[in-house]
Design an enzyme around this catalytic site. Structure first.
Site, PDB file in Angstrom:
ATOM      1  N   HIS A  18       0.785  -1.042   0.059  1.00 47.26           N
ATOM      2  CA  HIS A  18      -0.238  -0.005  -0.074  1.00 47.26           C
ATOM      3  C   HIS A  18       0.953   0.985  -0.034  1.00 47.26           C
ATOM      4  O   HIS A  18       2.048   1.140   0.009  1.00 47.26           O
ATOM      5  CB  HIS A  18      -1.055   0.264   1.139  1.00 47.26           C
ATOM      6  CG  HIS A  18      -0.370  -0.051   2.518  1.00 47.26           C
ATOM      7  ND1 HIS A  18       0.114   1.171   3.091  1.00 47.26           N
ATOM      8  CD2 HIS A  18      -0.413  -0.990   3.396  1.00 47.26           C
ATOM      9  CE1 HIS A  18       0.672   0.821   4.354  1.00 47.26           C
ATOM     10  NE2 HIS A  18       0.474  -0.343   4.361  1.00 47.26           N
ATOM     11  N   HIS A  21       4.068   1.689   2.378  1.00 45.70           N
ATOM     12  CA  HIS A  21       5.103   0.964   2.080  1.00 45.70           C
ATOM     13  C   HIS A  21       5.746   1.569   1.004  1.00 45.70           C
ATOM     14  O   HIS A  21       7.126   1.832   0.698  1.00 45.70           O
ATOM     15  CB  HIS A  21       4.760  -0.556   1.447  1.00 45.70           C
ATOM     16  CG  HIS A  21       4.115  -1.313   2.376  1.00 45.70           C
ATOM     17  ND1 HIS A  21       2.847  -1.983   2.285  1.00 45.70           N
ATOM     18  CD2 HIS A  21       4.350  -1.584   3.832  1.00 45.70           C
ATOM     19  CE1 HIS A  21       2.305  -2.721   3.109  1.00 45.70           C
ATOM     20  NE2 HIS A  21       3.320  -2.436   4.254  1.00 45.70           N
ATOM     21  N   CYS A 126      -1.228  -8.907  20.054  1.00 42.99           N
ATOM     22  CA  CYS A 126      -1.711  -8.337  19.054  1.00 42.99           C
ATOM     23  C   CYS A 126      -1.104  -9.036  17.700  1.00 42.99           C
ATOM     24  O   CYS A 126       0.161  -8.795  17.468  1.00 42.99           O
ATOM     25  CB  CYS A 126      -1.702  -6.951  18.880  1.00 42.99           C
ATOM     26  SG  CYS A 126      -2.293  -6.389  17.144  1.00 42.99           S
ATOM     27  N   CYS A 129      -0.016  -6.629  14.999  1.00 41.97           N
ATOM     28  CA  CYS A 129       1.167  -5.871  15.135  1.00 41.97           C
ATOM     29  C   CYS A 129       2.446  -6.939  15.382  1.00 41.97           C
ATOM     30  O   CYS A 129       3.513  -6.738  15.101  1.00 41.97           O
ATOM     31  CB  CYS A 129       1.452  -5.428  16.630  1.00 41.97           C
ATOM     32  SG  CYS A 129       0.467  -3.927  16.765  1.00 41.97           S
ATOM     33  N   CYS A 143      -5.956  -2.843  20.832  1.00 41.24           N
ATOM     34  CA  CYS A 143      -4.585  -2.318  20.479  1.00 41.24           C
ATOM     35  C   CYS A 143      -5.167  -0.997  19.584  1.00 41.24           C
ATOM     36  O   CYS A 143      -5.740  -1.014  18.635  1.00 41.24           O
ATOM     37  CB  CYS A 143      -4.052  -3.197  19.365  1.00 41.24           C
ATOM     38  SG  CYS A 143      -2.870  -2.521  18.605  1.00 41.24           S
ATOM     39  N   HIS A 146      -4.503  -1.002  15.794  1.00 36.11           N
ATOM     40  CA  HIS A 146      -5.370  -1.882  14.712  1.00 36.11           C
ATOM     41  C   HIS A 146      -6.821  -2.148  15.301  1.00 36.11           C
ATOM     42  O   HIS A 146      -7.537  -2.803  14.378  1.00 36.11           O
ATOM     43  CB  HIS A 146      -4.885  -3.472  14.881  1.00 36.11           C
ATOM     44  CG  HIS A 146      -3.344  -3.269  14.193  1.00 36.11           C
ATOM     45  ND1 HIS A 146      -2.324  -3.549  14.750  1.00 36.11           N
ATOM     46  CD2 HIS A 146      -3.092  -3.195  12.832  1.00 36.11           C
ATOM     47  CE1 HIS A 146      -1.091  -3.356  13.998  1.00 36.11           C
ATOM     48  NE2 HIS A 146      -1.599  -3.142  12.674  1.00 36.11           N
ATOM     49  N   LYS A 294      -5.804   6.933  10.074  1.00 35.38           N
ATOM     50  CA  LYS A 294      -4.850   6.048   9.357  1.00 35.38           C
ATOM     51  C   LYS A 294      -5.381   5.430   8.342  1.00 35.38           C
ATOM     52  O   LYS A 294      -6.774   4.992   8.395  1.00 35.38           O
ATOM     53  CB  LYS A 294      -4.347   5.115  10.476  1.00 35.38           C
ATOM     54  CG  LYS A 294      -3.322   4.421  10.017  1.00 35.38           C
ATOM     55  CD  LYS A 294      -2.724   3.331  10.952  1.00 35.38           C
ATOM     56  CE  LYS A 294      -1.636   2.446  10.258  1.00 35.38           C
ATOM     57  NZ  LYS A 294      -1.476   1.025  10.873  1.00 35.38           N
ATOM     58  N   LYS A 297      -7.589  -0.704   5.419  1.00 35.87           N
ATOM     59  CA  LYS A 297      -9.016  -1.380   4.520  1.00 35.87           C
ATOM     60  C   LYS A 297     -10.145  -1.522   5.226  1.00 35.87           C
ATOM     61  O   LYS A 297     -11.104  -1.131   4.534  1.00 35.87           O
ATOM     62  CB  LYS A 297      -8.338  -2.756   4.246  1.00 35.87           C
ATOM     63  CG  LYS A 297      -7.436  -2.727   2.941  1.00 35.87           C
ATOM     64  CD  LYS A 297      -7.051  -4.348   2.450  1.00 35.87           C
ATOM     65  CE  LYS A 297      -5.658  -4.474   2.791  1.00 35.87           C
ATOM     66  NZ  LYS A 297      -5.310  -5.803   2.970  1.00 35.87           N
TER      67      LYS A 297
HETATM   68  O1  ME8 Z   1       6.016  -3.750  10.419  1.00 37.85           O
HETATM   69  N1  ME8 Z   1       2.149   5.691   6.278  1.00 37.85           N
HETATM   70  O2  ME8 Z   1       5.650  -4.537   8.217  1.00 37.85           O
HETATM   71  P1  ME8 Z   1       4.731  -3.725   7.532  1.00 37.85           P
HETATM   72  C1  ME8 Z   1       3.393   6.014   5.940  1.00 37.85           C
HETATM   73  N2  ME8 Z   1       7.277  -6.646   8.912  1.00 37.85           N
HETATM   74  N3  ME8 Z   1       4.269   4.549   6.242  1.00 37.85           N
HETATM   75  C2  ME8 Z   1       3.429   3.430   6.288  1.00 37.85           C
HETATM   76  C3  ME8 Z   1       2.214   3.463   6.686  1.00 37.85           C
HETATM   77  C4  ME8 Z   1       1.376   4.614   6.663  1.00 37.85           C
HETATM   78  N4  ME8 Z   1       0.174   4.620   6.748  1.00 37.85           N
HETATM   79  N5  ME8 Z   1       2.013   2.098   6.763  1.00 37.85           N
HETATM   80  C5  ME8 Z   1       3.005   1.599   6.792  1.00 37.85           C
HETATM   81  C6  ME8 Z   1       6.058  -4.510   9.620  1.00 37.85           C
HETATM   82  N6  ME8 Z   1       3.805   2.196   6.537  1.00 37.85           N
HETATM   83  C7  ME8 Z   1       7.245  -5.523   9.880  1.00 37.85           C
HETATM   84  C8  ME8 Z   1       8.655  -4.771   9.889  1.00 37.85           C
HETATM   85  S1  ME8 Z   1      11.436  -4.702   9.994  1.00 37.85           S
HETATM   86  C9  ME8 Z   1      12.334  -5.734  10.512  1.00 37.85           C
HETATM   87  C10 ME8 Z   1       9.811  -5.795   9.942  1.00 37.85           C
HETATM   88  C11 ME8 Z   1       5.431   1.741   6.241  1.00 37.85           C
HETATM   89  O3  ME8 Z   1       4.138  -4.575   6.357  1.00 37.85           O
HETATM   90  C12 ME8 Z   1       6.239   2.104   7.459  1.00 37.85           C
HETATM   91  O4  ME8 Z   1       7.715   2.113   6.884  1.00 37.85           O
HETATM   92  O5  ME8 Z   1       3.448  -3.530   8.665  1.00 37.85           O
HETATM   93  C13 ME8 Z   1       6.001   1.068   8.423  1.00 37.85           C
HETATM   94  O6  ME8 Z   1       7.072   1.265   9.489  1.00 37.85           O
HETATM   95  C14 ME8 Z   1       5.938  -0.118   7.707  1.00 37.85           C
HETATM   96  O7  ME8 Z   1       5.440   0.215   6.174  1.00 37.85           O
HETATM   97  C15 ME8 Z   1       5.169  -1.512   8.303  1.00 37.85           C
HETATM   98  O8  ME8 Z   1       5.391  -2.356   7.167  1.00 37.85           O
END
Ligand code: ME8
Length: 507
Positions: A18, A21, A126, A129, A143, A146, A294, A297
């Site tokens: 999304h 990312h 959670c 998370c 949480c 979420h 935030k 979905k």
């Molecule tokens: O947490 N605005 O993965 P994740 C800006 N797998 N950036 C955002 C965002 C938003 N609304 N939502 C997500 C994980 N991000 C773990 C990480 S690392 C060793 C393991 C971005 O798929 C932001 O960088 O939930 C956030 O920290 C990351 O996606 C979380 O991705």
């Protein structure tokens, strides 16, 4: 040669990428490209986080085997990184054999050393998370990230002695040996440390989709312990603490604020336990929100990155996301804002300026504007470009990438107003020498704009240079540190190209 290692979080593959990312990854790509532009040895790592309860459940829900499911979603991430011109050196997947082996080797080391011990965990978890929660972290029992109630977990598991590293870590954070930026996030971490670090459950009995512990096959590795090690295994590390990869430590881990605590507690504690150096910096950016909420979905307010790419194209999508907010702050985003910005900054701003100057220059005989027209004084009266370049470098050094990008607009506006002030289009017939001189200066400025765009919109930079008759391969061998207006000896051979940013179709 200066080394520069940058990482993004590895993303969960429970659903397709999304806009959040995309944002983190484009930002990391921009910073990586900038450091390549300085001639540094850069390693840029991204990838996917593929184990754990969340993914196990999602695969089950849609009736797929976990491996088949993660293969599909991970491919979607790789596909969109290609579409977005992401220049990562490596894409790591935590289901790769070599990663799994290295995780097992390093956990075995921690177990043998007594940093991991058998115990019982009772608490709240959670799944979204993939984190254990304290009662006081919850809002109305849910949480806050979420909006779901965490599940009660009570099971035998292996714990990591994180508490043993608390004092050392606190000191390292306080004195910026582990730098946390922007400062407000350092303060947040310091206040979180006031409650003390507790030991953390590092294995799960009831989650099958994970890396099996080498000394106890009935347990799988806690997904965060597995995921963090990607920052090392992505460099080819095999879990042997005596072998530190050449590019380690990371210059910066780029993350969103949702994963700040784990990155400033579990991860550096693991590194201390493994006797490995800590990353130099953790840079935290804010969240993209829609009407203050935030993006999620369930709320139905998600902006699909594919829609952005098809509306604006790759390069403009990169521009619009980076310029959407001050790096580090939250920002409300919507398509209306993106449209306005596209029209103002790109179609009517940069795109129009390039097209105006190139059109005028292509009318000069043979379209050749050479060194004889160079006039630094004249150029400085349009814009003090060397000063702007200095500022640009400083902004990148401080990771104020949106401000660095904004300097491009500053230059565009200065050129536009100069062209209007001297009525350049009229000078062609009145005073051809002066016309050529001003044009030559403007072309030099366009050449520098190319450099300034390079980390943000690489293809736009190439398209600008191509129209100036610059040899791109040769250009890319240079370092930005050597680009100074005084030193430039450019002879332009103008070749008019396509419009850089076509007008948007009405929504
Ligand atoms: O947490 N605005 O993965 P994740 C800006 N797998 N950036 C955002 C965002 C938003 N609304 N939502 C997500 C994980 N991000 C773990 C990480 S690392 C060793 C393991 C971005 O798929 C932001 O960088 O939930 C956030 O920290 C990351 O996606 C979380 O991705």
């Amino acid at each position: 040669m200066q080394k520069f290692y940058i990482t993004t979080p590895i993303y969960y593959v429970n659903s397709k990428p999304h806009i959040g990312h995309i944002y983190t990854t484009i930002a990391a790509d921009t910073i990586a490209r900038y450091h390549r532009m300085l001639g540094e040895q850069v390693f840029f790592l991204t990838g996917t986080d593929e184990h754990g309860a969340k993914i196990e459940k999602m695969a089950e829900k849609i009736g797929k085997k976990p491996q088949e499911f993660v293969n599909e979603i991970s491919a979607k991430f790789q596909f969109i990184w290609d579409e977005l011109n992401i220049s990562n050196n490596r894409f790591i997947r935590t289901t790769e054999k070599a990663h799994i082996q290295a995780v097992q080797n390093s956990l075995q080391y921690l177990y043998d050393k007594g940093d991991i011990y058998l115990s019982k965990y009772k608490g709240l978890y959670c799944r979204e998370c993939e984190q254990f929660k304290n009662e006081k972290d919850l809002v109305n029992g849910k949480c806050p990230e979420h909006n779901i109630e965490p599940e009660k977990v009570e099971e035998e598991c292996y714990m990591f002695k994180m508490s043993a590293y608390q004092d050392r870590l606190l000191k390292l954070i306080k004195n910026d040996k582990l730098k946390i930026r922007p400062k407000k996030y350092k303060n947040e971490v310091l206040s979180f440390y006031k409650n003390g670090l507790k030991d953390v459950a590092f294995s799960r009995k009831n989650v099958k989709w994970g890396i099996v512990l080498p000394w106890d096959k009935s347990q799988t590795t806690y997904v965060w312990a597995d995921a963090f090690l990607n920052y090392l295994t992505g460099l080819g590390w095999d879990g042997d603490v005596k072998k530190i990869p050449e590019m380690w430590p990371a210059y910066v881990h780029l993350i969103g604020k949702d994963i700040l605590r784990v990155h400033t507690s579990i991860w550096p504690a693991m590194l201390l336990a493994l006797n490995l150096p800590l990353p130099r910096q953790i840079f935290v950016h804010g969240f993209f929100l829609v009407n203050g909420k935030k993006m999620s979905k369930s709320v139905g307010n998600v902006i699909d990155p594919e829609d952005l790419i098809s509306a604006y194209g790759t390069e403009a999508t990169r521009y619009l996301l980076i310029s959407a907010t001050h790096f580090g702050d939250d920002s409300d985003v919507n398509l209306e804002k993106f449209n306005k910005k596209y029209n103002a900054d790109l179609a009517n701003g940069l795109g129009n300026l390039v097209s105006r100057i190139i059109t005028m220059a292509s009318k000069v005989q043979n379209s050749e504007l050479d060194m004889q027209f160079k006039d630094i004084k004249e150029l400085n009266s349009i814009v003090k470009i060397d000063k702007i370049l200095q500022d640009y470098k400083k902004r990148f050094q401080d990771l104020e990438i949106d401000i660095a990008l904004d300097l491009v607009q500053k230059v565009v506006k200065k050129c536009d107003s100069y062209i209007s002030k001297v009525k350049l289009w009229e000078l062609a017939s009145k005073d051809n020498k002066k016309f050529c001189k001003i044009l030559y200066n403007l072309l030099e400025i366009l050449y520098i704009i190319g450099w300034m765009c390079l980390p943000f919109m690489p293809e736009i930079a190439w398209k600008i240079w191509k129209q100036l008759g610059i040899d791109i391969d040769n250009e890319l061998k240079k370092s930005l540190n050597n680009i100074k207006i005084d030193n430039l000896e450019l002879n332009f051979k103008i070749k008019k190209g396509d419009i850089l940013f076509p007008r948007l179709k009405a929504l």
